[in-house]
Design a protein around this motif. Structure first.
Motif, mmCIF file in Angstrom:
data_model
loop_
_atom_site.group_PDB
_atom_site.id
_atom_site.type_symbol
_atom_site.label_atom_id
_atom_site.label_comp_id
_atom_site.label_asym_id
_atom_site.label_seq_id
_atom_site.Cartn_x
_atom_site.Cartn_y
_atom_site.Cartn_z
ATOM 1 N N VAL A 1 -60.977 17.884 -24.864
ATOM 2 C CA VAL A 1 -62.249 17.379 -24.742
ATOM 3 C C VAL A 1 -62.224 16.166 -25.561
ATOM 4 N N LEU A 2 -62.982 15.116 -25.124
ATOM 5 C CA LEU A 2 -62.858 13.603 -25.615
ATOM 6 C C LEU A 2 -64.260 13.315 -25.827
ATOM 7 N N LEU A 3 -64.608 12.906 -27.091
ATOM 8 C CA LEU A 3 -66.054 12.544 -27.640
ATOM 9 C C LEU A 3 -65.751 10.900 -28.062
ATOM 10 N N ALA A 4 -66.852 10.443 -27.402
ATOM 11 C CA ALA A 4 -66.762 8.829 -27.691
ATOM 12 C C ALA A 4 -68.300 8.524 -27.913
ATOM 13 N N ASP A 5 -68.407 7.609 -29.095
ATOM 14 C CA ASP A 5 -69.826 7.266 -29.308
ATOM 15 C C ASP A 5 -69.806 5.806 -29.326
ATOM 16 N N PHE A 6 -71.043 5.280 -28.932
ATOM 17 C CA PHE A 6 -71.711 4.058 -28.301
ATOM 18 C C PHE A 6 -72.630 3.457 -29.156
ATOM 19 N N THR A 7 -72.809 2.005 -29.088
ATOM 20 C CA THR A 7 -73.988 1.571 -29.858
ATOM 21 C C THR A 7 -75.014 1.518 -28.813
ATOM 22 N N LEU B 1 -60.641 13.281 -30.086
ATOM 23 C CA LEU B 1 -59.971 14.542 -29.308
ATOM 24 C C LEU B 1 -59.952 15.857 -29.875
ATOM 25 N N ALA B 2 -60.316 16.811 -29.059
ATOM 26 C CA ALA B 2 -60.000 17.904 -29.387
ATOM 27 C C ALA B 2 -59.479 19.026 -28.343
ATOM 28 N N THR B 3 -58.190 19.636 -28.473
ATOM 29 C CA THR B 3 -57.417 20.265 -27.615
ATOM 30 C C THR B 3 -57.494 21.668 -27.977
ATOM 31 N N GLU B 4 -57.663 22.346 -29.117
ATOM 32 C CA GLU B 4 -57.817 23.780 -29.402
ATOM 33 C C GLU B 4 -59.078 24.225 -29.224
ATOM 34 N N VAL C 1 -66.315 14.420 -22.499
ATOM 35 C CA VAL C 1 -65.426 14.304 -21.248
ATOM 36 C C VAL C 1 -64.488 15.321 -21.466
ATOM 37 N N GLU C 2 -64.821 16.503 -20.572
ATOM 38 C CA GLU C 2 -63.769 17.385 -20.642
ATOM 39 C C GLU C 2 -62.617 17.315 -19.372
ATOM 40 N N ARG D 1 -66.694 23.649 -30.650
ATOM 41 C CA ARG D 1 -67.517 22.826 -31.671
ATOM 42 C C ARG D 1 -68.187 21.524 -31.199
ATOM 43 N N LEU D 2 -67.301 20.893 -30.342
ATOM 44 C CA LEU D 2 -68.014 19.647 -29.656
ATOM 45 C C LEU D 2 -69.012 19.985 -28.627
#
Length: 524
Positions: free
Chosen positions: A262-268, A350-353, A320-321, A359-360
């Motif tokens: 899972v990918l977490l991206a933040d934007f303005t 990034l989260a792989t576990e 994004v998963e 949690r994300l």
């Protein structure tokens, strides 16, 4: 093709439905369904007595204080207390109840967990509410053929729980999956986080045992993914309880993927996050899920979780998963990260576990509950737009929010353009409910103008029936009514839902009167 601009999206315009042909069916708005025909008054005391003869004593709800539980679904803006509620436990009991309704001319409404968001499971017309919440058995598990058969009251997340130990899972996962039922998912053709890659409910239902409105028990589908007969299974799914009640549902199971990240991206800005969505899909990546939340949601979720799980100063976050083979996921992660940064992402996490991924996702899954703690009154819409229109549409929703002076929180399935704007308000403010509904209608008109739809997974129910003629011409609506009447000629199943009528949609009736006269089509 007309260019998509902010001004064109915000300017109310005529319906985008195709012009009717000279000789076509009368719109259902001009021709009331059989459900509205004159019938003698229903003796609800006698109906209660007959229901008690069919069901166990605890299977009939008639006390006023208990009926209040069923006066709305997840859409709390409108409430109608039903005269009587029954809770069958078997297919035979459902069939006996529908035979009673057919014989006595009693309208009925099928109801699952009551988490629907379109007013589809309420008795707006006094009706017998048939709640399937006690039909919660797993009837069969067939792992060699990757199938499971359940009753309609089985909770969505229970399906995966039943087979997870063997390495399988059920893909459709609405945010309410820990409380919503499979029967309700079938009625609304529900989606969820993973519908981008794996499809909505209709892609995972192989067979259904169905009780038709006259009490006949039949089967739609064959337990196989593809068969040559007329696809009545597909007709039934998403029909919102207007064609009968599914009492046993065979679902397709999937093997758990070898690798998930899972990918977490933040934007303005929300527009930058929407550009990232376009960039990821343009790169040929097909995520399992791609979800977006705006600042209002981020603040509410962080407060709800008691932790700064998401960057508190971000205007938007994108989840994004990616799943599949380990090497495939690694390449997709690299590409997705690159596209997010190109779109203006400040940070990428990034989260792989499994625990880190959960949690994300926890914040996204609890977003509506978190907003509900801050704003007890909200109106959740469900429109769809093409992914390419996301940046412009998000700007336009912001403009509408300012125009109506109502905050709008956005949390949605960004990958397939299924928007879930939550209009937040204080129920006690004078005239606020009217403004809320007007803003909701403008958002749906905006979606149609962008080439989208008034619903992606929440259905039409009674909440959006008056907007159906924004999308569909009169002959289209009349054809849909012909299908409905083929299953339910008496109009007893979930009356008043899906289609506009003169009684419920005066504005739609006016639009019909302003169009050229239409010829009647014979039913054969």
């Amino acid at each position: 093709m007309e260019a998509l601009t902010l001004s064109s999206l915000l300017t109310p315009g005529p319906s985008r439905a195709p012009s009717p042909s000279p000789a076509t069916a009368i719109s259902p708005i001009d021709s009331p369904s059989p459900a509205s025909a004159s019938r003698p008054p229903i003796d609800w005391t006698a109906i209660e007595r007959r229901c008690r003869a069919i069901l166990p004593a605890r299977g009939v709800v008639a006390a006023r204080q208990e009926l209040l539980t069923y006066d709305c679904d997840g859409l709390t803006l409108h409430r109608w207390e039903p005269p009587l509620v029954v809770l069958p436990e078997t297919t035979e009991q459902v069939a006996a109840l529908l035979r009673l309704c057919h014989r006595e001319g009693v309208p009925f409404v099928a109801r699952g967990s009551g988490t629907g968001l379109s007013g589809g499971a309420v008795a707006e017309t006094p009706s017998l509410v048939i709640a399937t919440t006690r039909m919660r058995k797993v009837l069969a598990v067939d792992l060699p053929n990757r199938r499971i058969t359940v009753q309609p009251g089985v909770i969505n997340s229970w399906v995966t729980r039943a087979v997870a130990g063997d390495g399988y899972y059920y893909a459709p996962d609405p945010s309410s999956q820990v409380v919503c039922s499979i029967g309700g998912n079938v009625a609304e053709n529900s989606g969820g986080v993973h519908c981008l890659k794996y499809g909505v409910t209709s892609n995972h239902v192989l067979e259904m045992e169905v009780v038709l409105p006259d009490g006949t028990i039949t089967t739609f589908g064959s337990g196989l993914a593809e068969t040559p007969e007329l696809d009545l299974r597909g007709v039934f799914i998403g029909s919102e309880g207007t064609l009968g009640i599914a009492t046993a549902i065979t679902l397709r199971l999937l093997r758990a993927p070898a690798s998930v990240a899972v990918l977490l991206a933040d934007f303005t800005t929300m527009e930058a996050a929407a550009e990232a969505v376009r960039g990821i899909t343009a790169a040929g990546i097909l995520p399992a899920g791609m979800e977006m939340m705006d600042r209002l949601c981020i603040e509410a979720v962080n407060d709800y979780l008691g932790a700064q799980e998401y960057p508190h100063d971000a205007a938007a976050v994108l989840l994004v998963e990616l799943d599949g083979h380990q090497d495939e996921v690694a390449v997709a992660l690299e590409l997705a990260t690159e596209r997010c940064r190109q779109a203006g992402a400040r940070t990428v996490r990034l989260a792989t576990e499994a625990d880190d991924r959960a949690r994300l996702w926890q914040g996204r899954k609890s977003a509506i509950s978190a907003l509900g703690r801050r704003f007890p009154s909200y109106y959740l819409q469900d429109g769809v737009v093409p992914r390419t229109a996301l940046p412009e549409v998000m700007r336009a929703i912001g403009e509408l929010s300012e125009r109506y002076d109502l905050p709008v929180a956005n949390v949605f399935h960004a990958g397939d353009g299924n928007l879930h704007p939550l209009i937040l308000y204080r129920a006690g403010d004078p005239g606020v409910e009217q403004r809320v509904q007007e803003l909701g209608a403008e958002i749906l008109r905006l979606c149609i103008a962008a080439g989208g739809s008034i619903s992606g997974e929440h259905g039409v129910g009674n909440d959006k029936r008056c907007y159906m003629d924004w999308m569909f011409a009169p002959d289209d609506l009349a054809t849909m009514q012909l299908v409905r009447q083929a299953f339910d000629p008496e109009g007893l199943a979930n009356p008043g839902k899906l289609f506009p009528t003169p009684k419920t949609c005066g504005e739609s009736a006016q639009r019909r009167r302003e169009e050229p006269a239409l010829a009647t089509v014979e039913v054969f």
